[in-house]
Design a protein around this motif. Structure first.
Motif, PDB file in Angstrom:
ATOM      1  N   GLN A 166       0.813  -1.208   0.000  1.00 35.17           N
ATOM      2  CA  GLN A 166       0.000   0.000   0.000  1.00 35.17           C
ATOM      3  C   GLN A 166       0.850   1.263   0.000  1.00 35.17           C
ATOM      4  OE1 GLN A 166      -2.194  -1.459   3.434  1.00 35.17           O
ATOM      5  NE2 GLN A 166      -4.087  -1.378   2.276  1.00 35.17           N
ATOM      6  N   VAL A 167       1.928   1.263   0.770  1.00 32.86           N
ATOM      7  CA  VAL A 167       2.771   2.456   0.842  1.00 32.86           C
ATOM      8  C   VAL A 167       3.465   2.722  -0.490  1.00 32.86           C
ATOM      9  CG1 VAL A 167       4.809   3.450   1.935  1.00 32.86           C
ATOM     10  CG2 VAL A 167       3.101   2.274   3.327  1.00 32.86           C
ATOM     11  N   THR A 168       4.033   1.681  -1.095  1.00 37.25           N
ATOM     12  CA  THR A 168       4.744   1.893  -2.347  1.00 37.25           C
ATOM     13  C   THR A 168       3.794   2.221  -3.490  1.00 37.25           C
ATOM     14  OG1 THR A 168       4.730  -0.502  -2.720  1.00 37.25           O
ATOM     15  CG2 THR A 168       6.714   0.452  -1.759  1.00 37.25           C
ATOM     16  N   THR A 169       2.622   1.600  -3.502  1.00 37.52           N
ATOM     17  CA  THR A 169       1.641   1.946  -4.534  1.00 37.52           C
ATOM     18  C   THR A 169       1.167   3.385  -4.356  1.00 37.52           C
ATOM     19  OG1 THR A 169       0.911  -0.356  -4.597  1.00 37.52           O
ATOM     20  CG2 THR A 169      -0.522   1.267  -5.619  1.00 37.52           C
ATOM     21  N   MET A 170       0.926   3.768  -3.118  1.00 36.13           N
ATOM     22  CA  MET A 170       0.517   5.133  -2.813  1.00 36.13           C
ATOM     23  C   MET A 170       1.550   6.138  -3.310  1.00 36.13           C
ATOM     24  SD  MET A 170       0.225   6.759   1.042  1.00 36.13           S
ATOM     25  CE  MET A 170      -0.623   5.328   1.660  1.00 36.13           C
ATOM     26  N   LEU A 171       2.804   5.882  -2.963  1.00 38.91           N
ATOM     27  CA  LEU A 171       3.853   6.820  -3.346  1.00 38.91           C
ATOM     28  C   LEU A 171       4.130   6.755  -4.842  1.00 38.91           C
ATOM     29  CD1 LEU A 171       5.751   8.892  -2.067  1.00 38.91           C
ATOM     30  CD2 LEU A 171       7.482   7.107  -1.925  1.00 38.91           C
ATOM     31  N   GLY A 172       4.108   5.546  -5.411  1.00 39.63           N
ATOM     32  CA  GLY A 172       4.345   5.418  -6.848  1.00 39.63           C
ATOM     33  C   GLY A 172       3.318   6.158  -7.665  1.00 39.63           C
ATOM     34  N   LEU A 173       2.063   6.062  -7.267  1.00 41.87           N
ATOM     35  CA  LEU A 173       0.998   6.773  -7.970  1.00 41.87           C
ATOM     36  C   LEU A 173       1.139   8.281  -7.794  1.00 41.87           C
ATOM     37  CD1 LEU A 173      -1.697   6.815  -9.495  1.00 41.87           C
ATOM     38  CD2 LEU A 173      -2.856   6.400  -7.321  1.00 41.87           C
ATOM     39  N   GLY A 174       1.376   8.718  -6.555  1.00 41.28           N
ATOM     40  CA  GLY A 174       1.452  10.147  -6.291  1.00 41.28           C
ATOM     41  C   GLY A 174       2.630  10.827  -6.956  1.00 41.28           C
ATOM     42  N   LEU A 175       3.817  10.220  -6.849  1.00 42.63           N
ATOM     43  CA  LEU A 175       5.000  10.838  -7.444  1.00 42.63           C
ATOM     44  C   LEU A 175       4.935  10.840  -8.965  1.00 42.63           C
ATOM     45  CD1 LEU A 175       8.048   9.638  -5.309  1.00 42.63           C
ATOM     46  CD2 LEU A 175       7.093  11.928  -5.478  1.00 42.63           C
ATOM     47  N   ALA A 176       4.369   9.783  -9.547  1.00 43.06           N
ATOM     48  CA  ALA A 176       4.258   9.745 -11.006  1.00 43.06           C
ATOM     49  C   ALA A 176       3.408  10.903 -11.512  1.00 43.06           C
ATOM     50  CB  ALA A 176       3.665   8.410 -11.454  1.00 43.06           C
ATOM     51  N   VAL A 177       2.284  11.146 -10.862  1.00 40.81           N
ATOM     52  CA  VAL A 177       1.429  12.273 -11.248  1.00 40.81           C
ATOM     53  C   VAL A 177       2.170  13.584 -11.019  1.00 40.81           C
ATOM     54  CG1 VAL A 177      -0.698  13.494 -10.704  1.00 40.81           C
ATOM     55  CG2 VAL A 177      -0.705  11.004 -10.846  1.00 40.81           C
ATOM     56  N   ASP A 178       2.883  13.675  -9.911  1.00 35.22           N
ATOM     57  CA  ASP A 178       3.629  14.891  -9.580  1.00 35.22           C
ATOM     58  C   ASP A 178       4.666  15.212 -10.657  1.00 35.22           C
ATOM     59  OD1 ASP A 178       4.457  17.066  -8.193  1.00 35.22           O
ATOM     60  OD2 ASP A 178       5.169  16.000  -6.440  1.00 35.22           O
ATOM     61  N   TYR A 179       5.497  14.222 -10.986  1.00 37.29           N
ATOM     62  CA  TYR A 179       6.546  14.449 -11.979  1.00 37.29           C
ATOM     63  C   TYR A 179       5.961  14.745 -13.356  1.00 37.29           C
ATOM     64  CZ  TYR A 179       9.839  12.540  -8.546  1.00 37.29           C
ATOM     65  OH  TYR A 179      10.594  12.328  -7.433  1.00 37.29           O
ATOM     66  N   ALA A 180       4.912  14.022 -13.736  1.00 34.55           N
ATOM     67  CA  ALA A 180       4.292  14.264 -15.039  1.00 34.55           C
ATOM     68  C   ALA A 180       3.697  15.662 -15.103  1.00 34.55           C
ATOM     69  CB  ALA A 180       3.224  13.211 -15.317  1.00 34.55           C
ATOM     70  N   LEU A 181       3.130  16.115 -13.995  1.00 33.26           N
ATOM     71  CA  LEU A 181       2.575  17.467 -13.952  1.00 33.26           C
ATOM     72  C   LEU A 181       3.672  18.499 -14.205  1.00 33.26           C
ATOM     73  CD1 LEU A 181       0.308  19.527 -13.207  1.00 33.26           C
ATOM     74  CD2 LEU A 181       1.046  19.275 -10.823  1.00 33.26           C
ATOM     75  N   LEU A 182       4.808  18.333 -13.551  1.00 34.44           N
ATOM     76  CA  LEU A 182       5.907  19.284 -13.733  1.00 34.44           C
ATOM     77  C   LEU A 182       6.383  19.320 -15.179  1.00 34.44           C
ATOM     78  CD1 LEU A 182       8.026  18.370 -10.567  1.00 34.44           C
ATOM     79  CD2 LEU A 182       6.116  19.955 -10.756  1.00 34.44           C
ATOM     80  N   MET A 183       6.506  18.147 -15.778  1.00 34.16           N
ATOM     81  CA  MET A 183       6.974  18.075 -17.164  1.00 34.16           C
ATOM     82  C   MET A 183       5.958  18.689 -18.126  1.00 34.16           C
ATOM     83  SD  MET A 183      10.002  16.438 -17.334  1.00 34.16           S
ATOM     84  CE  MET A 183      10.091  15.536 -18.874  1.00 34.16           C
ATOM     85  N   LEU A 184       4.682  18.424 -17.917  1.00 34.37           N
ATOM     86  CA  LEU A 184       3.663  18.923 -18.836  1.00 34.37           C
ATOM     87  C   LEU A 184       3.513  20.436 -18.751  1.00 34.37           C
ATOM     88  CD1 LEU A 184       0.838  16.244 -18.702  1.00 34.37           C
ATOM     89  CD2 LEU A 184       1.945  17.131 -20.746  1.00 34.37           C
ATOM     90  N   VAL A 185       3.600  20.968 -17.539  1.00 38.14           N
ATOM     91  CA  VAL A 185       3.528  22.430 -17.406  1.00 38.14           C
ATOM     92  C   VAL A 185       4.674  23.075 -18.175  1.00 38.14           C
ATOM     93  CG1 VAL A 185       3.780  24.336 -15.774  1.00 38.14           C
ATOM     94  CG2 VAL A 185       2.287  22.420 -15.223  1.00 38.14           C
ATOM     95  N   ARG A 186       5.874  22.507 -18.051  1.00 39.82           N
ATOM     96  CA  ARG A 186       7.011  23.065 -18.781  1.00 39.82           C
ATOM     97  C   ARG A 186       6.844  22.896 -20.303  1.00 39.82           C
ATOM     98  NH1 ARG A 186      12.180  25.007 -17.706  1.00 39.82           N
ATOM     99  NH2 ARG A 186      12.987  25.727 -19.694  1.00 39.82           N
ATOM    100  N   PHE A 187       6.329  21.736 -20.732  1.00 43.06           N
ATOM    101  CA  PHE A 187       6.133  21.494 -22.166  1.00 43.06           C
ATOM    102  C   PHE A 187       5.159  22.511 -22.764  1.00 43.06           C
ATOM    103  CE2 PHE A 187       3.501  19.482 -25.481  1.00 43.06           C
ATOM    104  CZ  PHE A 187       4.475  19.253 -26.441  1.00 43.06           C
ATOM    105  N   ARG A 188       4.078  22.789 -22.076  1.00 41.48           N
ATOM    106  CA  ARG A 188       3.107  23.752 -22.600  1.00 41.48           C
ATOM    107  C   ARG A 188       3.707  25.139 -22.702  1.00 41.48           C
ATOM    108  NH1 ARG A 188      -2.070  24.187 -19.537  1.00 41.48           N
ATOM    109  NH2 ARG A 188      -2.887  24.991 -21.498  1.00 41.48           N
ATOM    110  N   GLU A 189       4.600  25.472 -21.773  1.00 38.73           N
ATOM    111  CA  GLU A 189       5.236  26.784 -21.851  1.00 38.73           C
ATOM    112  C   GLU A 189       6.296  26.825 -22.953  1.00 38.73           C
ATOM    113  OE1 GLU A 189       6.533  28.093 -18.046  1.00 38.73           O
ATOM    114  OE2 GLU A 189       4.491  28.186 -17.246  1.00 38.73           O
ATOM    115  N   GLU A 190       6.999  25.713 -23.144  1.00 43.04           N
ATOM    116  CA  GLU A 190       7.965  25.671 -24.254  1.00 43.04           C
ATOM    117  C   GLU A 190       7.245  25.733 -25.601  1.00 43.04           C
ATOM    118  OE1 GLU A 190      11.027  25.996 -24.190  1.00 43.04           O
ATOM    119  OE2 GLU A 190      11.520  25.658 -22.077  1.00 43.04           O
ATOM    120  N   ARG A 191       6.070  25.171 -25.676  1.00 43.70           N
ATOM    121  CA  ARG A 191       5.292  25.218 -26.926  1.00 43.70           C
ATOM    122  C   ARG A 191       4.891  26.635 -27.275  1.00 43.70           C
ATOM    123  NH1 ARG A 191       3.654  23.031 -30.922  1.00 43.70           N
ATOM    124  NH2 ARG A 191       1.447  22.630 -30.537  1.00 43.70           N
ATOM    125  N   ARG A 192       4.881  27.498 -26.278  1.00 42.55           N
ATOM    126  CA  ARG A 192       4.550  28.894 -26.518  1.00 42.55           C
ATOM    127  C   ARG A 192       5.663  29.589 -27.284  1.00 42.55           C
ATOM    128  NH1 ARG A 192       2.303  31.399 -21.163  1.00 42.55           N
ATOM    129  NH2 ARG A 192       4.494  31.397 -20.585  1.00 42.55           N
TER     130      ARG A 192
END
Length: 706
Positions: free
Chosen positions: A230-256
């Protein structure tokens, strides 16, 4: 390395996507086999007295574990029910691998005084392999459950671990079903489009597959706790969304700034990808503290969670860029906004904290210290079936025994192992410690004394009984084992190794933050403010689950102590997550300071540029952690609440108020370092890439480069 990953992802996107698809199939196929290999044996510490004595008994004792059935009815001695029980007992005795099943009607203490419940203890033979033990347990449990009575429950021994493992699997599945739709809805709000919002979930699913595979791999060489899944699944899910969010925000700004999708992906990986890499490193360093402990559980948790962090980082740095190359052209660029408009509320908050820095510190710090006060009275325990939800079989068995039998019935005894050569007088004093002590002699002449403590299995009387036996034995060849003895040894291990674990983590974090900032005061300030948020979160967990305040709202109850798994995991994981947010904010502050030279304005500008991303990331992580609190398993509730509060307190009160207040208070000295360390940083430290002018859109995160 990042350039290589970016080239692979952009030149061979379909190959990368195919690789991750196979990885997902492997994770959700082979990896889910870990659910059948989970153990509830957490407190074993290799090399301790309790562990050595337990290992000896497993080898020398002809009897093995015990599974218990409980029958509840209006009159358990009635002819019809008695006949069923006697036939079941006779059939269970004939099962291969069963050593003994006493007749509950003729054995003292197995029929309740009120005549409405009885116990059927089933003792397994010692030395059985896993397959033979599983067959014996399943056959015995299935036969007892066929008894026609109002309530029939079977648990304990190896069956308890199986039941908890099945419960963990259901809780993980339910948490995913709850969290993923909520996370998707929040991402839709953040990005305003289904395509951009769906990509982080694909990375998150990869994180879950990685959690399963990592745990399955570790289960081949070491025991894996039921908490780990449960702990590793919890953290794996949360961090994956976190890192993807950071990358996507930067990608949208680079697309500008560029219509070329591939070029935008390269810039994203080169810049925000370095942030993801460095952030993952801070989480991994925070988890190194768990490796200092000799506990197999803590070490395996540290290694497993670190492996999940690596999978999440690789997915964000390879799978997400490949998906962006294929589908990113349809993701809308970030909107152009007038200079100073983006993040204005966070800039205002930073300027308020800067102007009222002394008042902010005078209010916020005492409030966090008050919240942290319960930590001073924190107790840890192994726990019993009360940690499980009320509808689980193990908990129902516990409640039935508690309702119909005297206190202490069914409590695991303290086992005193008296080897040949023990003085008879010493043996007599040990037996006298418990009025109902039972003794038996093993084939090699060793005497095993079963001492029944009053109260709970890990209560004060049980642990005091362990300490008393160890005092009485002197230099005699006597060892103590059992649940209470393992708890005593686990607590001693924590007390002995915790300072070294803390020193390891703090030193590692200090070095990383110095490499990033070139300052010696910023790392010290960061550690201090992070410890405040951690203390506040852990204090609330103690107040709720140990003291029982508002525990009923979470479907739990006050247990008088925290699960011994919760505090070290909350501290290790939350500390690493807090460093993520600190890095995002510090990166922007330092970049603004290098561009303008204005220390105070750099604080406001840094929070303006990073505040939105930090807030969204914290909210998404909190949603994931909170979803795992729906299962009702108390240790996971404790960890879930602790991490949820730590993330929210850190991303709001600490990063939005304490950070700007303390940075403003330090002024230009915040970035100070002695000359030798400054030269060291100039040569080896990490630096931000030059920032864009204010009129251009600033990237979501700093880029780190040598």
């Amino acid at each position: 390395m990042l350039d290589t990953l970016a080239r692979v992802a952009t030149r061979r996107p379909l190959t990368v996507i195919l690789f991750w698809t196979l990885f997902l199939l492997l994770g959700f196929g082979l990896g889910t086999g870990v659910f059948g290999r989970l153990s509830d044996e957490v407190p074993n510490v290799p090399g301790t007295e309790s562990q050595r004595a337990a290992a000896y008994l497993r080898h020398a004792d002809p009897d093995g574990d015990t599974v218990v059935g409980v029958i509840e009815g209006a009159r358990v001695s009635g002819p019809a029910l008695r006949g069923q029980v006697e036939r079941a007992v006779a059939e269970v005795r004939a099962v291969g691998g069963i050593a003994a099943v006493p007749d509950p009607y003729t054995t003292r203490g197995l029929v309740a005084a009120d005549g409405r419940a009885l116990l059927i203890p089933v003792t397994l033979k010692g030395g059985l392999d896993d397959a033979a033990e599983e067959r014996a347990v399943d056959a015995a449990a299935e036969r007892i459950r066929r008894i026609d009575a109002p309530e029939v429950h079977v648990s304990g021994g190896p069956l308890l671990g199986t039941q908890i493992g099945e419960r963990a699997q259901r809780d993980v599945r339910n948490a995913e079903l709850i969290s993923l739709p909520v996370v998707l809805a929040l991402l839709l709000v953040v990005f305003g489009g289904l395509r951009a919002a769906g990509l982080p979930l694909l990375v998150a699913v990869s994180g879950i597959a990685g959690a399963f595979l990592a745990l399955f791999g570790f289960s081949q060489v070491t025991g894996i706790s039921v908490y780990a899944i449960q702990v590793t699944t919890m953290l794996g899910l949360g961090l994956a969304v976190d890192y993807a969010l950071l990358m996507l925000v930067r990608f949208r700004e680079e697309r500008r700034h560029t219509p070329d999708v591939t070029e935008a992906v390269h810039r994203t990986v080169a810049a925000a990808g370095r942030t993801v890499l460095f952030s993952g490193l801070t989480v991994a360093v925070s988890l190194t503290g768990l490796l200092v402990f000799p506990s197999t559980f803590l070490r395996s948790m540290g290694l497993a969670v670190a492996a999940v962090v690596v999978v999440d980082m690789l997915a964000a740095l390879t799978l997400l860029p490949a998906l962006l190359v294929r589908f990113g052209g349809r993701i809308a660029p970030a909107k152009e906004r007038p200079a100073g408009e983006e993040g204005r509320p966070f800039a205002r908050l930073a300027r308020f904290a800067a102007r009222r820095r002394v008042a902010v510190l005078a209010v916020v710090v005492p409030v966090l210290l008050v919240l942290a006060l319960p930590v001073t009275g924190m107790r840890i325990a192994i726990g019993d079936a009360r940690q499980l939800p009320a509808h689980t079989e193990a908990r129902q068995l516990y409640d039935t025994v508690d309702a119909h039998f005297p206190p202490g019935t069914g409590v695991s005894p303290v086992l005193a192992v008296l080897r040949p050569g023990t003085d008879p007088a010493t043996a007599g004093r040990i037996r006298a410690l418990s009025p109902g002590a039972q003794s038996r002699t093993l084939p090699d002449g060793t005497e095993v004394v079963r001492l029944r403590p009053s109260g709970r299995v890990d209560g004060a009387s049980a642990t005091a009984l362990v300490e008393r036996v160890r005092e009485l034995r002197g230099t005699q060849p006597v060892q103590v084992t059992g649940t209470a003895a393992r708890l005593v040894d686990f607590r001693a291990m924590l007390a002995d190794r915790a300072p070294w674990a803390a020193l390891t983590v703090l030193a590692g974090i200090f070095v990383l933050l110095f490499a990033f900032t070139g300052s010696v005061l910023v790392p010290l300030r960061t550690i201090a403010t992070t410890l405040l948020s951690l203390g506040a979160a852990l204090g609330v967990v103690v107040w709720v689950f140990q003291d029982g305040h508002l525990a009923g709202l979470l479907g739990a109850e006050g247990l008088g102590a925290l699960s011994l798994t919760a505090p070290p995991l909350i501290v290790a994981i939350a500390f690493g997550l807090a460093m993520d947010y600190e890095l995002f904010i510090l990166a922007r502050m330092r970049e603004a300071r290098q561009l303008t030279g204005d220390d105070r304005e750099a604080v406001a500008d840094g929070l303006r540029r990073s505040g939105r991303v930090v807030t969204c990331a914290a909210l998404l992580l909190a949603v994931v952690f909170a979803a795992f609190m729906t299962g009702g398993f108390s240790p996971i509730l404790q960890i879930g609440l602790g991490l949820t509060l730590a993330v929210l307190i850190d991303a709001t009160v600490v990063r939005m108020l304490l950070v700007p207040a303390t940075m403003t208070l330090l002024g230009r000295y915040a970035w100070w370092a002695p000359a030798p360390l400054r030269r060291l940083h100039d040569r080896f430290g990490l630096r931000e890439a030059p920032g864009r002018p204010e009129g251009a859109s600033a990237p979501a995160h700093s880029a780190f480069m040598r």
